[in-house]
Design a protein around this motif. Structure first.
Motif, PDB file in Angstrom:
ATOM      1  N   LEU A  82      61.763 -39.537  37.674  1.00  0.00           N
ATOM      2  CA  LEU A  82      60.507 -39.404  38.430  1.00  0.00           C
ATOM      3  C   LEU A  82      59.579 -40.570  38.122  1.00  0.00           C
ATOM      4  O   LEU A  82      59.039 -41.204  39.033  1.00  0.00           O
ATOM      5  CB  LEU A  82      59.817 -38.069  38.103  1.00  0.00           C
ATOM      6  CG  LEU A  82      58.449 -37.859  38.759  1.00  0.00           C
ATOM      7  CD1 LEU A  82      58.544 -37.830  40.278  1.00  0.00           C
ATOM      8  CD2 LEU A  82      57.790 -36.582  38.262  1.00  0.00           C
ATOM      9  N   HIS A 116      55.648 -34.021  43.263  1.00  0.00           N
ATOM     10  CA  HIS A 116      55.707 -33.422  41.928  1.00  0.00           C
ATOM     11  C   HIS A 116      54.463 -32.578  41.727  1.00  0.00           C
ATOM     12  O   HIS A 116      53.438 -32.804  42.351  1.00  0.00           O
ATOM     13  CB  HIS A 116      55.815 -34.503  40.852  1.00  0.00           C
ATOM     14  CG  HIS A 116      54.767 -35.559  40.962  1.00  0.00           C
ATOM     15  ND1 HIS A 116      54.868 -36.617  41.839  1.00  0.00           N
ATOM     16  CD2 HIS A 116      53.593 -35.723  40.316  1.00  0.00           C
ATOM     17  CE1 HIS A 116      53.803 -37.393  41.723  1.00  0.00           C
ATOM     18  NE2 HIS A 116      53.002 -36.879  40.809  1.00  0.00           N
ATOM     19  N   HIS A 161      54.357 -32.018  36.671  1.00  0.00           N
ATOM     20  CA  HIS A 161      54.396 -33.258  35.889  1.00  0.00           C
ATOM     21  C   HIS A 161      52.989 -33.800  35.630  1.00  0.00           C
ATOM     22  O   HIS A 161      52.176 -33.888  36.537  1.00  0.00           O
ATOM     23  CB  HIS A 161      55.213 -34.295  36.675  1.00  0.00           C
ATOM     24  CG  HIS A 161      55.084 -35.692  36.169  1.00  0.00           C
ATOM     25  ND1 HIS A 161      55.711 -36.120  35.012  1.00  0.00           N
ATOM     26  CD2 HIS A 161      54.391 -36.759  36.633  1.00  0.00           C
ATOM     27  CE1 HIS A 161      55.414 -37.392  34.814  1.00  0.00           C
ATOM     28  NE2 HIS A 161      54.621 -37.800  35.777  1.00  0.00           N
ATOM     29  N   ASP A 197      57.559 -33.140  30.035  1.00  0.00           N
ATOM     30  CA  ASP A 197      57.954 -32.442  31.260  1.00  0.00           C
ATOM     31  C   ASP A 197      58.834 -31.246  30.924  1.00  0.00           C
ATOM     32  O   ASP A 197      59.679 -31.303  30.027  1.00  0.00           O
ATOM     33  CB  ASP A 197      58.709 -33.402  32.184  1.00  0.00           C
ATOM     34  CG  ASP A 197      57.761 -34.365  32.868  1.00  0.00           C
ATOM     35  OD1 ASP A 197      56.820 -33.902  33.525  1.00  0.00           O
ATOM     36  OD2 ASP A 197      57.959 -35.591  32.726  1.00  0.00           O
ATOM     37  N   CYS A 236      60.210 -31.527  42.318  1.00  0.00           N
ATOM     38  CA  CYS A 236      60.609 -32.940  42.229  1.00  0.00           C
ATOM     39  C   CYS A 236      62.130 -33.109  42.250  1.00  0.00           C
ATOM     40  O   CYS A 236      62.638 -34.132  41.810  1.00  0.00           O
ATOM     41  CB  CYS A 236      60.041 -33.545  40.945  1.00  0.00           C
ATOM     42  SG  CYS A 236      60.824 -32.894  39.461  1.00  0.00           S
ATOM     43  N   ALA A 262      65.921 -31.507  38.714  1.00  0.00           N
ATOM     44  CA  ALA A 262      64.520 -31.956  38.677  1.00  0.00           C
ATOM     45  C   ALA A 262      64.480 -33.387  38.142  1.00  0.00           C
ATOM     46  O   ALA A 262      65.085 -33.687  37.110  1.00  0.00           O
ATOM     47  CB  ALA A 262      63.710 -31.034  37.774  1.00  0.00           C
ATOM     48  N   SER A 263      63.752 -34.250  38.827  1.00  0.00           N
ATOM     49  CA  SER A 263      63.740 -35.661  38.416  1.00  0.00           C
ATOM     50  C   SER A 263      62.812 -35.910  37.232  1.00  0.00           C
ATOM     51  O   SER A 263      62.955 -36.916  36.544  1.00  0.00           O
ATOM     52  CB  SER A 263      63.337 -36.553  39.595  1.00  0.00           C
ATOM     53  OG  SER A 263      62.061 -36.194  40.071  1.00  0.00           O
ATOM     54  N   CYS A 264      61.869 -35.001  36.969  1.00  0.00           N
ATOM     55  CA  CYS A 264      60.940 -35.238  35.859  1.00  0.00           C
ATOM     56  C   CYS A 264      61.605 -34.997  34.507  1.00  0.00           C
ATOM     57  O   CYS A 264      61.144 -35.499  33.490  1.00  0.00           O
ATOM     58  CB  CYS A 264      59.679 -34.400  36.011  1.00  0.00           C
ATOM     59  SG  CYS A 264      59.969 -32.622  35.926  1.00  0.00           S
ATOM     60  N   ARG A 270      63.515 -28.500  49.013  1.00  0.00           N
ATOM     61  CA  ARG A 270      62.150 -28.739  48.561  1.00  0.00           C
ATOM     62  C   ARG A 270      61.139 -27.957  49.406  1.00  0.00           C
ATOM     63  O   ARG A 270      60.160 -27.423  48.892  1.00  0.00           O
ATOM     64  CB  ARG A 270      61.872 -30.239  48.647  1.00  0.00           C
ATOM     65  CG  ARG A 270      60.862 -30.741  47.645  1.00  0.00           C
ATOM     66  CD  ARG A 270      60.648 -32.199  47.803  1.00  0.00           C
ATOM     67  NE  ARG A 270      61.493 -33.015  46.951  1.00  0.00           N
ATOM     68  CZ  ARG A 270      61.888 -34.252  47.248  1.00  0.00           C
ATOM     69  NH1 ARG A 270      61.570 -34.785  48.409  1.00  0.00           N
ATOM     70  NH2 ARG A 270      62.619 -34.934  46.403  1.00  0.00           N
ATOM     71  N   CYS A 311      53.084 -23.386  35.993  1.00  0.00           N
ATOM     72  CA  CYS A 311      53.527 -24.777  35.816  1.00  0.00           C
ATOM     73  C   CYS A 311      53.352 -25.202  34.360  1.00  0.00           C
ATOM     74  O   CYS A 311      53.959 -26.176  33.923  1.00  0.00           O
ATOM     75  CB  CYS A 311      52.760 -25.711  36.740  1.00  0.00           C
ATOM     76  SG  CYS A 311      50.976 -25.757  36.435  1.00  0.00           S
ATOM     77  N   CYS A 355      47.950 -38.898  39.182  1.00  0.00           N
ATOM     78  CA  CYS A 355      49.005 -39.691  39.819  1.00  0.00           C
ATOM     79  C   CYS A 355      48.249 -40.852  40.439  1.00  0.00           C
ATOM     80  O   CYS A 355      47.262 -40.663  41.141  1.00  0.00           O
ATOM     81  CB  CYS A 355      49.697 -38.879  40.910  1.00  0.00           C
ATOM     82  SG  CYS A 355      50.716 -39.901  41.992  1.00  0.00           S
TER      83      CYS A 355
END
Ligand code: FES
Length: 229
Positions: free
Chosen positions: A23, A35, A38, A44, A51, A65-67, A88, A129, A224
């Motif tokens: 990510l 995301h 994150h 993470d 993500c 999950a890319s994170c 997604r 989260c 971000c």
């Protein structure tokens, strides 16, 4: 000297710092994978799953999950295939249903191409989260918040449901909560919840969405840097 790895994201070779997540590698080179849980300087946990990407290997592709996926040399990542978009969208719908009054979550859902939510609204006002818990634990080392309960009863809570003396009253748990940005139209009435997405700037961009940044309030409130581009 900083060690780097080179991976391919959506057909583009990307150089990333060794040990960084897929990510972060994507965001760093302007590929904005949606995301939510994150936060750049926190660990993470892969809690929201928004993500997700495809990690292509051995003739197949796994969805992950890319994170929480560490960037590795030679890795091939696909962030926006039809399969990923569909999964997604579904995840985003579930998140909106869980906490429809979060502008940040609405923005992310719109960015994922969600036009309506097919799941009943639960109004939990929390998607678990863990941003608040991680900030409290990792930045302040206060441990004033944590998860309690299991399954359906799992929730964020103070120890013994009372604000402890060692809480620093920093307010960061609120600042980093996706619920802290109220929807454009204000909190929705119970039973009349809907995907907001009324902001023209976002709905106009919603149909294409491939690699696009909608400058969502998630980015603005939660550091971000993409929203500033
Ligand atoms: S941002 Fe990766 S799982 Fe939430």
């Amino acid at each position: 000297m900083m060690q780097t790895v080179t991976l391919t994201i959506d057909g583009t070779p990307v150089r990333a710092t060794k040990g960084s997540s897929v990510l972060d590698a994507a965001l760093e080179c302007g590929i904005c994978i949606p995301h939510l849980c994150h936060v750049p300087f926190l660990k993470d946990t892969g809690a929201c799953r928004i993500c997700i990407v495809e990690n292509v290997k051995n003739g197949g592709a796994s969805v992950t999950a890319s994170c929480t996926l560490t960037a590795q040399e030679g890795m091939v990542i696909r962030t926006n295939t039809e399969k990923i978009q569909k999964l997604r969208r579904n995840i985003a719908e579930l998140l909106v249903a869980q906490a429809p009054n979060s502008k940040a979550i609405q923005d992310v859902a719109v960015r994922c191409g969600v036009k309506e939510v097919r799941y009943p609204f639960r109004n939990d006002n929390c998607i678990q989260c863990g941003r608040c818990v991680r900030y409290c634990t990792e930045m302040w080392r206060a441990n004033a918040l944590g998860f309690v309960g299991r399954g359906k009863n799992r929730r964020v809570e103070f120890p013994f449901a009372t604000r402890p003396e060692f809480c620093k009253n920093c307010g960061s748990c609120t600042l980093y909560c996706p619920m802290s940005v109220t929807p454009c139209g204000g909190p929705m009435k119970r039973g009349e919840e809907s995907l907001c997405g009324k902001c023209e700037s976002q709905t106009v961009m919603a149909p294409g969405m491939i690699g696009a940044c909608v400058r969502c309030d998630l980015g603005k409130g939660f550091q971000c840097t993409r929203h500033m581009l």
